[in-house]
Design a protein around this motif. Structure first.
Motif, PDB file in Angstrom:
ATOM      1  N   ASP A  48     -10.775   5.138  -9.901  1.00 48.54           N
ATOM      2  CA  ASP A  48      -9.607   4.390  -9.468  1.00 48.54           C
ATOM      3  C   ASP A  48      -9.437   5.433  -7.730  1.00 48.54           C
ATOM      4  O   ASP A  48      -8.758   6.361  -7.635  1.00 48.54           O
ATOM      5  CB  ASP A  48      -8.329   4.864 -10.102  1.00 48.54           C
ATOM      6  CG  ASP A  48      -7.012   4.088  -9.560  1.00 48.54           C
ATOM      7  OD1 ASP A  48      -7.307   3.477  -8.617  1.00 48.54           O
ATOM      8  OD2 ASP A  48      -5.928   4.482 -10.030  1.00 48.54           O
ATOM      9  N   VAL A  49     -10.045   4.729  -6.954  1.00 48.11           N
ATOM     10  CA  VAL A  49     -10.256   5.254  -5.708  1.00 48.11           C
ATOM     11  C   VAL A  49     -10.070   4.200  -4.529  1.00 48.11           C
ATOM     12  O   VAL A  49     -10.101   2.942  -4.777  1.00 48.11           O
ATOM     13  CB  VAL A  49     -11.687   6.090  -5.393  1.00 48.11           C
ATOM     14  CG1 VAL A  49     -11.848   7.194  -6.407  1.00 48.11           C
ATOM     15  CG2 VAL A  49     -12.750   5.086  -5.648  1.00 48.11           C
ATOM     16  N   GLN A  50      -9.907   4.842  -3.563  1.00 50.53           N
ATOM     17  CA  GLN A  50      -9.459   3.903  -2.231  1.00 50.53           C
ATOM     18  C   GLN A  50     -10.403   4.457  -1.193  1.00 50.53           C
ATOM     19  O   GLN A  50     -10.137   4.787  -0.005  1.00 50.53           O
ATOM     20  CB  GLN A  50      -8.046   4.267  -1.843  1.00 50.53           C
ATOM     21  CG  GLN A  50      -7.113   3.570  -2.798  1.00 50.53           C
ATOM     22  CD  GLN A  50      -5.674   4.142  -2.315  1.00 50.53           C
ATOM     23  OE1 GLN A  50      -5.274   4.192  -1.119  1.00 50.53           O
ATOM     24  NE2 GLN A  50      -4.810   4.375  -3.412  1.00 50.53           N
ATOM     25  N   TYR A 334      -6.281  18.260   1.700  1.00 54.52           N
ATOM     26  CA  TYR A 334      -6.830  17.111   1.138  1.00 54.52           C
ATOM     27  C   TYR A 334      -7.909  16.482   2.129  1.00 54.52           C
ATOM     28  O   TYR A 334      -8.001  15.245   2.604  1.00 54.52           O
ATOM     29  CB  TYR A 334      -5.734  16.007   1.172  1.00 54.52           C
ATOM     30  CG  TYR A 334      -4.475  16.315   0.215  1.00 54.52           C
ATOM     31  CD1 TYR A 334      -4.374  16.414  -0.981  1.00 54.52           C
ATOM     32  CD2 TYR A 334      -3.541  17.066   0.802  1.00 54.52           C
ATOM     33  CE1 TYR A 334      -3.394  16.679  -1.867  1.00 54.52           C
ATOM     34  CE2 TYR A 334      -2.500  17.465   0.351  1.00 54.52           C
ATOM     35  CZ  TYR A 334      -2.390  17.171  -1.351  1.00 54.52           C
ATOM     36  OH  TYR A 334      -1.436  17.743  -2.067  1.00 54.52           O
ATOM     37  N   TRP A 356      -7.782  10.996   1.722  1.00 56.81           N
ATOM     38  CA  TRP A 356      -7.076  11.113   0.548  1.00 56.81           C
ATOM     39  C   TRP A 356      -5.775  11.165   0.570  1.00 56.81           C
ATOM     40  O   TRP A 356      -5.069  10.714  -0.461  1.00 56.81           O
ATOM     41  CB  TRP A 356      -7.723  12.384  -0.354  1.00 56.81           C
ATOM     42  CG  TRP A 356      -9.249  12.225  -0.596  1.00 56.81           C
ATOM     43  CD1 TRP A 356      -9.811  11.565  -1.932  1.00 56.81           C
ATOM     44  CD2 TRP A 356     -10.389  12.599   0.012  1.00 56.81           C
ATOM     45  NE1 TRP A 356     -11.153  11.766  -1.802  1.00 56.81           N
ATOM     46  CE2 TRP A 356     -11.531  12.200  -0.820  1.00 56.81           C
ATOM     47  CE3 TRP A 356     -10.498  13.260   1.256  1.00 56.81           C
ATOM     48  CZ2 TRP A 356     -12.909  12.659  -0.396  1.00 56.81           C
ATOM     49  CZ3 TRP A 356     -11.819  13.790   1.507  1.00 56.81           C
ATOM     50  CH2 TRP A 356     -12.968  13.318   0.852  1.00 56.81           C
ATOM     51  N   ASP A 358      -2.169   9.815   2.551  1.00 55.10           N
ATOM     52  CA  ASP A 358      -1.681   8.877   3.634  1.00 55.10           C
ATOM     53  C   ASP A 358      -0.853   9.921   4.306  1.00 55.10           C
ATOM     54  O   ASP A 358       0.506  10.190   3.891  1.00 55.10           O
ATOM     55  CB  ASP A 358      -1.191   7.757   2.906  1.00 55.10           C
ATOM     56  CG  ASP A 358      -0.628   6.690   3.892  1.00 55.10           C
ATOM     57  OD1 ASP A 358       0.199   7.370   4.733  1.00 55.10           O
ATOM     58  OD2 ASP A 358      -0.940   5.583   3.917  1.00 55.10           O
ATOM     59  N   GLU A 363       1.585  10.001   0.284  1.00 51.96           N
ATOM     60  CA  GLU A 363       0.963   9.678  -1.062  1.00 51.96           C
ATOM     61  C   GLU A 363      -0.382  10.156  -0.951  1.00 51.96           C
ATOM     62  O   GLU A 363      -1.107   9.774  -0.014  1.00 51.96           O
ATOM     63  CB  GLU A 363       1.146   8.258  -1.072  1.00 51.96           C
ATOM     64  CG  GLU A 363       2.371   7.652  -1.466  1.00 51.96           C
ATOM     65  CD  GLU A 363       2.324   6.087  -1.646  1.00 51.96           C
ATOM     66  OE1 GLU A 363       1.545   5.292  -1.592  1.00 51.96           O
ATOM     67  OE2 GLU A 363       3.647   5.785  -1.932  1.00 51.96           O
ATOM     68  N   TRP A 365      -4.150  10.095  -3.459  1.00 58.57           N
ATOM     69  CA  TRP A 365      -4.790   9.643  -4.548  1.00 58.57           C
ATOM     70  C   TRP A 365      -6.014  10.254  -4.934  1.00 58.57           C
ATOM     71  O   TRP A 365      -6.909  10.004  -5.903  1.00 58.57           O
ATOM     72  CB  TRP A 365      -5.397   8.000  -4.052  1.00 58.57           C
ATOM     73  CG  TRP A 365      -6.139   7.977  -2.964  1.00 58.57           C
ATOM     74  CD1 TRP A 365      -5.717   7.779  -1.681  1.00 58.57           C
ATOM     75  CD2 TRP A 365      -7.510   7.997  -2.937  1.00 58.57           C
ATOM     76  NE1 TRP A 365      -7.041   7.687  -0.826  1.00 58.57           N
ATOM     77  CE2 TRP A 365      -8.069   7.737  -1.627  1.00 58.57           C
ATOM     78  CE3 TRP A 365      -8.613   8.191  -3.945  1.00 58.57           C
ATOM     79  CZ2 TRP A 365      -9.262   7.778  -1.236  1.00 58.57           C
ATOM     80  CZ3 TRP A 365      -9.756   8.251  -3.355  1.00 58.57           C
ATOM     81  CH2 TRP A 365     -10.446   8.041  -2.238  1.00 58.57           C
ATOM     82  N   GLY A 366      -6.375  11.324  -4.244  1.00 52.59           N
ATOM     83  CA  GLY A 366      -7.445  12.285  -4.552  1.00 52.59           C
ATOM     84  C   GLY A 366      -7.403  13.663  -3.928  1.00 52.59           C
ATOM     85  O   GLY A 366      -6.901  13.711  -2.939  1.00 52.59           O
ATOM     86  N   ASP A 383     -13.586  15.467  -7.366  1.00 56.49           N
ATOM     87  CA  ASP A 383     -12.184  15.432  -7.327  1.00 56.49           C
ATOM     88  C   ASP A 383     -11.720  15.281  -8.581  1.00 56.49           C
ATOM     89  O   ASP A 383     -11.962  14.583  -9.503  1.00 56.49           O
ATOM     90  CB  ASP A 383     -12.011  13.955  -6.682  1.00 56.49           C
ATOM     91  CG  ASP A 383     -10.686  13.636  -6.320  1.00 56.49           C
ATOM     92  OD1 ASP A 383      -9.771  14.101  -7.048  1.00 56.49           O
ATOM     93  OD2 ASP A 383     -10.689  12.695  -5.322  1.00 56.49           O
ATOM     94  N   ALA A 386      -8.867  12.139  -9.025  1.00 53.82           N
ATOM     95  CA  ALA A 386      -9.618  11.027  -9.233  1.00 53.82           C
ATOM     96  C   ALA A 386     -10.758  10.943 -10.492  1.00 53.82           C
ATOM     97  O   ALA A 386     -11.039  10.049 -10.790  1.00 53.82           O
ATOM     98  CB  ALA A 386     -10.292  10.413  -7.979  1.00 53.82           C
TER      99      ALA A 386
END
Length: 397
Positions: A48-50, A334, A356, A358, A363, A365-366, A383, A386
């Motif tokens: 589940d990464v971006q 991050y 990672w 924003d 926010e 995510w990792g 990570d 994640a």
């Protein structure tokens, strides 16, 4: 004329053969993945990464190398490329294999379960060493026992305190195992000398005893040795509750055993602690950091780059994984940064990988934890948020 042509041809052939041999050495190669009850096929798993948000220098690419690696933390690697993974919040230790050499992991082996924060992993001479909070374990001949791993206890007298108790470990050029012991608090003057230190241990001794080689180290969770001087360089996490911008975390180097790096009296080399500063010595009595890395960024894993994939400007530079702040009003870290050196001095630091966090929404995510080279010179990044390991590669122009 014929002599010169012959000589030129021989030289050209030698260069070509050397180049081909080097290319072959730097390629990822298939690794046998024996079947066993503890083996899981992760080749089709996704994380589940971006990745589209990750920013890298030109011609660099990031991919998920291994998904479904719970709380992936410290990394160590065998000669052929078996990647060993520790974790802090879980209880397991893993081995991860790219069986077909295509740059993506295929299988995960669970080597141990129900351990006490087995964060640290170190591979040497066919054996795997794992650091729990108070114990060092050895998995003999691990490459040939991935499906039936067994361990023995090398040493079990490290402190049992959990606060900063998880450990990063690695073998130094002297063949000894280096083991940090974090401060058992945010800020305090520990009663036992072994706290807030980095120790080294002769794992082959009949009755090994830790030797303290660095004092005043609040919490180091990453270190490596300078390729030329062989001095130990390490990251250190600064104290909390002095505000958003003080103190900065540190990058340090040990030039002789027994040096003191300031904690709890001085931080970042020039910030006197409001609680313990007057108890300690003058600022000049402590070793100043080679560089400050930013406030609350939580620098963890670091490695000197020795591969041949990245441009030459990265040779002997340091990659640092900044796990990220946990209580700063505006998050920091991050990222993975690159620290350039001029000999034994820091020439500058720049962000190598980011995204990672924003910054606008705050926010996350990792969270990068550790960095490790694969045999082809690409860079792995673990990570623990994640639950995966990334691979950063470079495309030659």
């Amino acid at each position: 004329m014929n002599y010169h042509k012959t000589l030129f041809g021989a030289l050209w052939l030698s260069i070509l053969l050397f180049s081909c041999e080097t290319d072959q050495e730097n390629k990822l190669k298939p690794i046998e993945a024996a079947e066993g009850k503890n083996r899981v096929d992760i080749s089709a798993d996704s994380a589940d990464v971006q990745l589209e948000t990750i920013q890298l220098p030109e011609k660099f690419t990031i991919d998920v190398w291994a998904a479904n690696i719970p709380n992936a933390r410290s990394l160590s690697i065998s000669e052929e490329g078996i990647v060993f993974v520790g974790n802090r919040q879980e209880q397991n230790v893993y081995a991860v294999i790219d069986s077909d050499g295509d740059g993506k992991a295929d299988f995960r082996y669970t080597l141990a379960e129900n351990l006490n924060s087995p964060n640290g992993v170190a591979y040497k001479d066919g054996d795997l060493y794992v650091a729990e909070i108070n114990r060092i374990l050895k998995f003999p001949d691990i490459k040939n026992h991935l499906t039936d791993p067994r361990f023995e206890v090398v040493y079990d007298q490290y402190p049992t305190e959990g606060h900063h108790g998880w450990k990063f470990i690695a073998f130094g050029p002297d063949g000894l195992l280096y083991v940090p012991v974090g401060a058992p608090c945010n800020i305090c003057e520990p009663e036992k000398e072994i706290f807030a230190s980095i120790t080294r241990l002769d794992v082959n001794a009949e009755n090994p005893e830790p030797e303290i080689i660095a004092h005043g180290v609040r919490n180091s969770v990453g270190f490596d040795w300078h390729p030329d001087t062989k001095n130990l360089w390490f990251t250190d996490n600064g104290r909390d509750q002095m505000g958003d911008n003080v103190p900065e975390c540190e990058l340090n180097a040990v030039t002789e055993a027994g040096q003191h790096f300031g904690y709890p009296y001085w931080h970042q080399g020039n910030v006197k602690d409001p609680e313990f500063g007057d108890v300690g010595k003058d600022q000049s009595a402590y070793v100043a950091p080679k560089a400050t890395l930013g406030p609350h960024v939580a620098p963890l894993g670091m490695r000197f780059y020795a591969g041949n994939m990245f441009p030459d400007t990265y040779k002997k530079s340091i990659f640092v994984a900044k796990h990220g702040s946990w209580n700063r009003s505006k998050k920091s870290g991050y990222t993975v940064t690159n620290v350039a050196l001029d000999g034994s001095e820091v020439a500058g630091e720049k962000v190598f990988a980011s995204g990672w966090l924003d910054d606008a929404s705050q926010e996350v995510w990792g969270r990068p934890v550790d960095v490790q080279e694969l045999p082809d010179g690409s860079l792995l990044i673990s990570d623990d948020m994640a639950n995966c390991i990334y691979r950063i590669s470079y495309s030659q122009p």
